[in-house]
Design a protein around this motif. Structure first.
Motif, PDB file in Angstrom:
ATOM      1  N   GLU A 155     -56.765  11.972 -41.727  1.00  0.00           N
ATOM      2  CA  GLU A 155     -57.324  12.732 -40.607  1.00  0.00           C
ATOM      3  C   GLU A 155     -58.418  11.986 -39.852  1.00  0.00           C
ATOM      4  O   GLU A 155     -58.688  12.279 -38.691  1.00  0.00           O
ATOM      5  CB  GLU A 155     -57.849  14.093 -41.095  1.00  0.00           C
ATOM      6  N   ASN A 156     -59.043  10.976 -40.468  1.00  0.00           N
ATOM      7  CA  ASN A 156     -60.077  10.212 -39.771  1.00  0.00           C
ATOM      8  C   ASN A 156     -59.526   9.005 -39.024  1.00  0.00           C
ATOM      9  O   ASN A 156     -60.277   8.265 -38.384  1.00  0.00           O
ATOM     10  CB  ASN A 156     -61.148   9.744 -40.757  1.00  0.00           C
ATOM     11  N   THR A 157     -58.206   8.779 -39.120  1.00  0.00           N
ATOM     12  CA  THR A 157     -57.593   7.640 -38.431  1.00  0.00           C
ATOM     13  C   THR A 157     -57.867   7.719 -36.925  1.00  0.00           C
ATOM     14  O   THR A 157     -57.725   8.783 -36.323  1.00  0.00           O
ATOM     15  CB  THR A 157     -56.074   7.622 -38.656  1.00  0.00           C
ATOM     16  N   PRO A 158     -58.293   6.593 -36.300  1.00  0.00           N
ATOM     17  CA  PRO A 158     -58.544   6.637 -34.850  1.00  0.00           C
ATOM     18  C   PRO A 158     -57.253   6.812 -34.053  1.00  0.00           C
ATOM     19  O   PRO A 158     -56.189   6.327 -34.452  1.00  0.00           O
ATOM     20  CB  PRO A 158     -59.182   5.276 -34.559  1.00  0.00           C
ATOM     21  N   MET A 159     -57.371   7.493 -32.952  1.00  0.00           N
ATOM     22  CA  MET A 159     -56.234   7.726 -32.071  1.00  0.00           C
ATOM     23  C   MET A 159     -55.589   6.401 -31.653  1.00  0.00           C
ATOM     24  O   MET A 159     -54.372   6.300 -31.520  1.00  0.00           O
ATOM     25  CB  MET A 159     -56.709   8.512 -30.851  1.00  0.00           C
ATOM     26  N   PHE A 160     -56.406   5.373 -31.463  1.00  0.00           N
ATOM     27  CA  PHE A 160     -55.933   4.044 -31.064  1.00  0.00           C
ATOM     28  C   PHE A 160     -54.891   3.511 -32.047  1.00  0.00           C
ATOM     29  O   PHE A 160     -53.832   3.033 -31.649  1.00  0.00           O
ATOM     30  CB  PHE A 160     -57.148   3.107 -31.000  1.00  0.00           C
ATOM     31  N   GLU A 161     -55.179   3.609 -33.340  1.00  0.00           N
ATOM     32  CA  GLU A 161     -54.273   3.101 -34.365  1.00  0.00           C
ATOM     33  C   GLU A 161     -52.976   3.899 -34.386  1.00  0.00           C
ATOM     34  O   GLU A 161     -51.878   3.337 -34.478  1.00  0.00           O
ATOM     35  CB  GLU A 161     -54.957   3.146 -35.736  1.00  0.00           C
ATOM     36  N   ALA A 162     -53.099   5.226 -34.308  1.00  0.00           N
ATOM     37  CA  ALA A 162     -51.906   6.078 -34.332  1.00  0.00           C
ATOM     38  C   ALA A 162     -51.018   5.817 -33.119  1.00  0.00           C
ATOM     39  O   ALA A 162     -49.793   5.691 -33.233  1.00  0.00           O
ATOM     40  CB  ALA A 162     -52.326   7.545 -34.384  1.00  0.00           C
ATOM     41  N   TRP A 163     -51.651   5.706 -31.944  1.00  0.00           N
ATOM     42  CA  TRP A 163     -50.883   5.495 -30.709  1.00  0.00           C
ATOM     43  C   TRP A 163     -50.117   4.172 -30.761  1.00  0.00           C
ATOM     44  O   TRP A 163     -48.926   4.115 -30.445  1.00  0.00           O
ATOM     45  CB  TRP A 163     -51.835   5.507 -29.508  1.00  0.00           C
TER      46      TRP A 163
END
Length: 542
Positions: free
Chosen positions: A82-90
């Motif tokens: 849940e703390n993963t940055p949006m940048f990494e997920a995208w």
């Protein structure tokens, strides 16, 4: 590897259970398939004795073979914390061309899901103004990951509050700063010093610029966190928006989740109500194992089943019509079974299914291991009543003797011990006795049930209780004829209890008079060969 379930009939007897185990063993060693023997009900005392004697585990119990989510191929999930940055997920979603992600806790249990649209919406809404970032609590680690940063001083684990950008005059910048703010600034030492004096919480130094000692000392005095990042100020603002943790973006409430144990028919109904592209799949522990889309259930693989010791739907596992029947190995009359494709159907007029399986071992040049040989021998002895049944053939005798030699048992001694263990009625309920070995048949629209109990003692007062129970079963399940054979193996005869609306038909079938719901048939010990055929003949000539 394809899984194949090998199943005997409902209310399983020793031949049904042992043949399923033996054939699954044969399939595994000769074809390398994942063949699993299963049972459709509790094992009886005789079968338990046999399995315990040879140290063989009883098959797993299954209730049906309806296709479940775990039986079909679904997509592997893209899982993030849940703390993963949006940048990494995208970036990962773009790289793998996946439009839906799942977010889990430290135990990998589902917290929520997000689509590419959810991430885009969050990015654009936060990029309108750096002040929007005040709504988020961003882990320092996210900033380091997203902006290729380095921590110079660290006094907090998260950054939150108003974010200001030093893109104007010193006076203008300082007039906007409030205590606890975050300042993005380049190599402007004067602004850095003044901002620290005004009580900012953190400095983000852009362009990988070095930090003057005076700034560093003042920041230490005021406990200001300082992060140095690679991008210039413009890109830093843009990328800082992408440091937002997924926990702020994901959908957590009213999730439509499927479990691996859910049935496909139920899944289809639920999917019709929602327009989602993907649905998360979790196991029984709540851990994410996949994503399910409509395309996955359009053309799915049904469960693979091999039927042994039966060939009628009424005796088969629930859901058999939706399963893929691969083979039938049986020694009974051919009943109502239908398949949607050609299959291997092997039926021989012999005493036990285990004898057929022994023949298959021989055809393939294989010898079963001693414990498998032992349970196969026991199955033949059980179904042929140690060669006394009229269904017994010379092949049954030959197979049993060969298997007994492999298992190192004495046929007569073992047979006596097995029947002694299996025929005791002590401690059994009326229902348990009735369903010890029960089979259902449909003959010209007549629904017929025939149970059989081998017993060495007179049931006595239990007879009336059994008849009362049979009356209830007949009424509840709509049987036209219901019989229970109380078979005396030693004296080779059966007392038969009867309930139903076709008394005259049964009397004609066996040329007997039924008194008090009972009649005796000497030398009758086989349901298949001596009880069912006369009934079929009487019905057909009715």
């Amino acid at each position: 590897m394809t899984t194949v379930y090998i199943s005997g009939h409902r209310n399983p007897d020793t031949d049904s259970i042992c043949s399923a185990i033996a054939y699954a063993y044969l399939k595994r060693i000769s074809e390398g398939i994942n063949a699993i023997p299963v049972r459709l009900g509790p094992i009886n005392r005789e079968t338990k004795f046999v399995l315990d004697y040879f140290g063989v585990e009883e098959p797993i119990l299954i209730e049906n073979v309806y296709t479940q989510v775990q039986d079909i191929k679904f997509d592997k999930p893209l899982v993030f914390k849940e703390n993963t940055p949006m940048f990494e997920a995208w970036n990962t979603m773009m790289e793998k061309n996946i439009r839906t992600i799942t977010v889990v806790d430290e135990e990998n249990k589902l917290i929520g899901i997000a689509t590419m649209g959810d991430l885009a919406k969050a990015y654009f809404s936060s990029s309108h103004s750096s002040h929007e970032l005040s709504k988020y609590k961003i882990p320092i680690e996210n900033i380091l990951t997203t902006l290729k940063g380095e921590v110079i001083l660290k006094y907090v684990d998260y950054l939150y509050g108003n974010v200001l950008v030093s893109a104007m005059s010193k006076e203008n910048v300082l007039s906007r700063i409030k205590e606890g703010d975050i300042l993005i600034v380049g190599d402007r030492e004067d602004i850095q010093l003044a901002a620290i004096q005004k009580g900012i919480k953190a400095l983000i130094i852009t362009g990988n610029n070095s930090l003057q000692d005076e700034v560093l000392k003042l920041a230490e005095q005021h406990k200001v966190t300082i992060i140095k990042v690679m991008p210039d100020t413009f890109d830093t603002v843009k990328l800082l928006n992408q440091s937002i943790p997924l926990s702020y973006i994901i959908k957590k409430d009213d999730l439509v989740i499927f479990r691996t144990s859910d049935y496909i028919d139920d899944v289809k109904e639920v999917m019709l109500k929602y327009r989602y592209r993907n649905f998360p799949v979790v196991n029984e522990e709540g851990k994410v194992v996949g994503l399910l889309a409509r395309r996955h259930i359009l053309d799915y693989e049904r469960k693979n089943v091999i039927m042994v010791d039966h060939n009628e739907f009424s005796q088969a596992v629930e859901g058999i019509q939706q399963a893929r029947i691969l083979e039938i190995i049986d020694h009974h009359r051919i009943g109502t079974i239908q398949t949607d494709q050609p299959i291997l159907f092997r039926s021989h007029p012999i005493g036990a299914t285990a004898t057929i399986i022994n023949r298959i071992f021989e055809e393939r040049g294989l010898i079963p291991e001693p414990k498998i040989a032992g349970i196969m021998c026991a199955a033949i002895l059980s179904d042929t009543l140690v060669f006394k049944s009229p269904t017994c053939t010379p092949e049954d005798v030959r197979a049993a003797k060969k298997l007994a030699e492999i298992a190192d048992i004495d046929i007569n001694q073992f047979g006596n011990e097995m029947f002694k263990a299996g025929t005791s009625l002590e401690g059994k309920s009326v229902e348990e006795i009735f369903y010890t070995d029960f089979k259902e048949f449909t003959i010209n629209n007549y629904k017929i049930g025939i149970g059989q109990v081998n017993t060495l003692t007179d049931p006595g007062e239990l007879k009336q209780d059994l008849i009362s129970f049979m009356e209830k079963v007949k009424k509840d399940k709509g049987y036209d004829i219901l019989l229970l054979m109380l078979t005396d193996i030693i004296n080779e005869g059966s007392e038969i209890l009867f309930v139903g609306n076709n008394k005259e038909l049964v009397q004609r079938a066996f040329n007997v008079e039924i008194k008090n719901n009972s009649f005796y048939l000497p030398y009758v010990i086989s349901r298949k060969k001596q009880v069912l055929p006369p009934i079929v003949k009487a019905i057909n000539s009715h």
